[in-house]
Write an enzyme that holds these catalytic residues in place. Sequence first.
Site, short mmCIF file in Angstrom:
data_model
loop_
_atom_site.label_atom_id
_atom_site.label_comp_id
_atom_site.label_asym_id
_atom_site.label_seq_id
_atom_site.Cartn_x
_atom_site.Cartn_y
_atom_site.Cartn_z
N HIS A 14 0.87 -1.19 0.00
CA HIS A 14 0.00 0.00 0.00
C HIS A 14 0.90 1.23 0.00
O HIS A 14 1.50 1.57 1.01
CB HIS A 14 -0.90 0.01 1.25
CG HIS A 14 -1.82 1.20 1.31
ND1 HIS A 14 -3.16 1.09 1.60
CD2 HIS A 14 -1.59 2.52 1.14
CE1 HIS A 14 -3.72 2.29 1.60
NE2 HIS A 14 -2.78 3.18 1.33
N HIS A 16 1.53 5.38 -1.67
CA HIS A 16 1.14 6.56 -2.45
C HIS A 16 2.41 7.16 -3.07
O HIS A 16 3.30 7.60 -2.34
CB HIS A 16 0.47 7.61 -1.57
CG HIS A 16 -0.78 7.10 -0.92
ND1 HIS A 16 -2.02 7.26 -1.49
CD2 HIS A 16 -0.99 6.42 0.23
CE1 HIS A 16 -2.94 6.71 -0.72
NE2 HIS A 16 -2.34 6.19 0.34
N LEU A 17 2.45 7.17 -4.40
CA LEU A 17 3.62 7.75 -5.08
C LEU A 17 3.34 9.13 -5.66
O LEU A 17 4.26 9.82 -6.05
CB LEU A 17 4.10 6.83 -6.21
CG LEU A 17 4.87 5.57 -5.81
CD1 LEU A 17 5.20 4.75 -7.05
CD2 LEU A 17 6.14 5.92 -5.04
N ARG A 18 2.05 9.50 -5.74
CA ARG A 18 1.64 10.79 -6.34
C ARG A 18 2.09 10.87 -7.80
O ARG A 18 2.42 9.85 -8.41
CB ARG A 18 2.20 11.99 -5.55
CG ARG A 18 2.09 11.89 -4.03
CD ARG A 18 0.66 11.76 -3.54
NE ARG A 18 0.59 11.91 -2.08
CZ ARG A 18 -0.41 11.46 -1.34
NH1 ARG A 18 -1.42 10.81 -1.90
NH2 ARG A 18 -0.42 11.66 -0.05
N ASN A 42 -5.27 7.25 -5.86
CA ASN A 42 -6.01 8.48 -5.50
C ASN A 42 -5.26 9.74 -5.94
O ASN A 42 -4.99 10.63 -5.16
CB ASN A 42 -6.32 8.52 -4.00
CG ASN A 42 -5.10 8.57 -3.12
OD1 ASN A 42 -4.03 8.08 -3.49
ND2 ASN A 42 -5.22 9.17 -1.94
N LYS A 100 -9.27 -0.61 -5.74
CA LYS A 100 -9.29 0.05 -4.45
C LYS A 100 -10.66 0.65 -4.16
O LYS A 100 -11.19 1.41 -4.97
CB LYS A 100 -8.22 1.16 -4.43
CG LYS A 100 -8.25 2.05 -3.21
CD LYS A 100 -7.72 1.33 -1.97
CE LYS A 100 -7.91 2.16 -0.72
NZ LYS A 100 -6.70 2.47 -0.01
N HIS A 137 -10.26 0.69 2.01
CA HIS A 137 -10.07 1.67 3.08
C HIS A 137 -11.27 1.48 4.01
O HIS A 137 -12.38 1.92 3.67
CB HIS A 137 -10.01 3.10 2.52
CG HIS A 137 -9.78 4.12 3.59
ND1 HIS A 137 -8.62 4.86 3.68
CD2 HIS A 137 -10.54 4.51 4.63
CE1 HIS A 137 -8.69 5.66 4.74
NE2 HIS A 137 -9.86 5.47 5.33
N HIS A 175 -4.39 -0.97 5.96
CA HIS A 175 -3.97 -0.17 7.12
C HIS A 175 -4.86 -0.38 8.33
O HIS A 175 -5.55 0.54 8.80
CB HIS A 175 -3.82 1.33 6.78
CG HIS A 175 -4.88 1.91 5.89
ND1 HIS A 175 -6.21 1.78 6.13
CD2 HIS A 175 -4.79 2.65 4.76
CE1 HIS A 175 -6.89 2.41 5.20
NE2 HIS A 175 -6.05 2.93 4.35
N LEU A 220 -4.92 8.92 8.05
CA LEU A 220 -6.20 8.21 8.11
C LEU A 220 -6.01 6.78 7.65
O LEU A 220 -5.32 6.57 6.65
CB LEU A 220 -7.24 8.93 7.25
CG LEU A 220 -7.68 10.28 7.83
CD1 LEU A 220 -8.52 11.04 6.83
CD2 LEU A 220 -8.46 10.08 9.14
N ASP A 248 1.58 2.54 3.57
CA ASP A 248 0.73 3.72 3.43
C ASP A 248 1.57 4.99 3.50
O ASP A 248 1.11 6.01 4.00
CB ASP A 248 -0.40 3.75 4.49
CG ASP A 248 -1.51 4.71 4.10
OD1 ASP A 248 -1.50 5.20 2.96
OD2 ASP A 248 -2.37 4.98 4.95
N HIS A 252 2.92 14.41 1.80
CA HIS A 252 2.31 15.73 1.56
C HIS A 252 3.39 16.75 1.90
O HIS A 252 4.11 16.58 2.88
CB HIS A 252 1.11 15.98 2.49
CG HIS A 252 -0.08 15.13 2.19
ND1 HIS A 252 -0.99 15.43 1.21
CD2 HIS A 252 -0.52 13.98 2.76
CE1 HIS A 252 -1.95 14.51 1.18
NE2 HIS A 252 -1.68 13.61 2.12
N ALA A 264 -4.05 14.53 5.71
CA ALA A 264 -3.73 13.25 6.36
C ALA A 264 -2.68 12.52 5.53
O ALA A 264 -2.80 12.43 4.31
CB ALA A 264 -5.00 12.41 6.44
C1 NCD Z 1 -3.61 9.00 2.19
C2 NCD Z 1 -3.18 10.07 1.20
O1 NCD Z 1 -2.62 11.09 1.62
O2 NCD Z 1 -3.36 9.88 0.00
N1 NCD Z 1 -3.58 9.55 3.50
C3 NCD Z 1 -3.46 8.87 4.65
O3 NCD Z 1 -3.54 9.46 5.73
N2 NCD Z 1 -3.21 7.57 4.66
C4 NCD Z 1 -4.95 8.49 1.81
C5 NCD Z 1 -5.27 7.19 2.46
O4 NCD Z 1 -4.70 6.15 2.14
O5 NCD Z 1 -6.13 7.19 3.35
ZN ZN Z 2 -3.19 5.11 1.83
#
Ligand code: NCD
Ligand code: ZN
Length: 347
Positions: A14, A16-18, A42, A100, A137, A175, A220, A248, A252, A264
Amino acid sequence: MTRTLTIRRPDDWHLHLRDGAMLQSVLPETARHFARAIIMPNLVPPVVTAKDAAAYRDLILAALPDNADFTPLMTLYLTEGTDPADVAAAFADGLITAVKLYPAGATTNSASGVRDLNNARQVLEKMAEIGLPLCIHGEVTTHEVDIFDREQVFLETVLDPLRRDLPELRVTLEHITTAHGIDYVRDAPGDIAGTITTHHLMINRNHMLVGGIRPHYYCLPIVKRAEHQLALRKAATSGHPRFFLGTDSAPHLDGAKETACGCAGVFSAPNTMSCLAHVFEEAAALDQLEAFASLNGPARYGLAPNDATLTLEKRAEPVDYPRKYHTPDGPLTLFDPGHPLHWHILD
Ligand code: NCD
Ligand code: ZN
């Protein structure tokens, strides 16, 4: 006091690479230690169709450092308009590994998520039929439900009914943050597994809120009481095949975190393996680290574990991780476990 530990190269189930400059900045950090990762969809706008996933995969591959050996495992963001045929074709082509489910409004960039699961029923039926896993999620978004209870209520009111209704559906509860989630995933009949993040193993809500509010610990699902953290630690270090690592890691920029209404997400990709070795050593369970980080995930997704290895070495002097990373758009703060980390990762 040097100790070394060699494990199969880990994967992150899990991540997030943006995109854009952030992708360029964070991807090398994951590729340094991890061979594969499930890539969260996302983005803005989200990765909804097979075409979107192919384009995002190409963007990631183009951003990889030259010598990196890293495979992104793509996912689609389930919406109420998702076409079952598009999803099935993407799976048959080997383009996606999972779909997802974000309940609408649950977290960062989840506005196009699912409001009513009945409206995604045909996709879910198709997924159950073809064995395509659903990554969830697991939080309700109902205003009346306390944010600390949202996972538990989701298990009872959404996840369990969904799994009774579609018992063939392969589910990953992502998560997990509560003892309730751990108990459900460990004991429920049928095809279910769960991921646990780095930070939920290392901090609880006191770390976030006592002595001042720490926005870099806000994520989150939100971190819970210490007793839940302990349940997560116990599950992760047990080696139980239903539990495996999903960091996760969710970067940011500091400007978006350190503000009146902060985003988050915790950025933990660079120091995750040092954090995990610390936790597993504390639990006298270093022999289970490989199961959690490198074996249980691939087994769950029907993939072979990685042939390559990763060696960790415990030294007297702590690892000198940067406190911040500098992206072209501004600084990004690394997850701070609150104490020195002595497990060095030998590249
Ligand atoms: C994630 C995000 O920033 O994309 N944030 C997080 O707190 N984990 C979104 C997510 O996976 O809930
Ligand atoms: Zn996440």
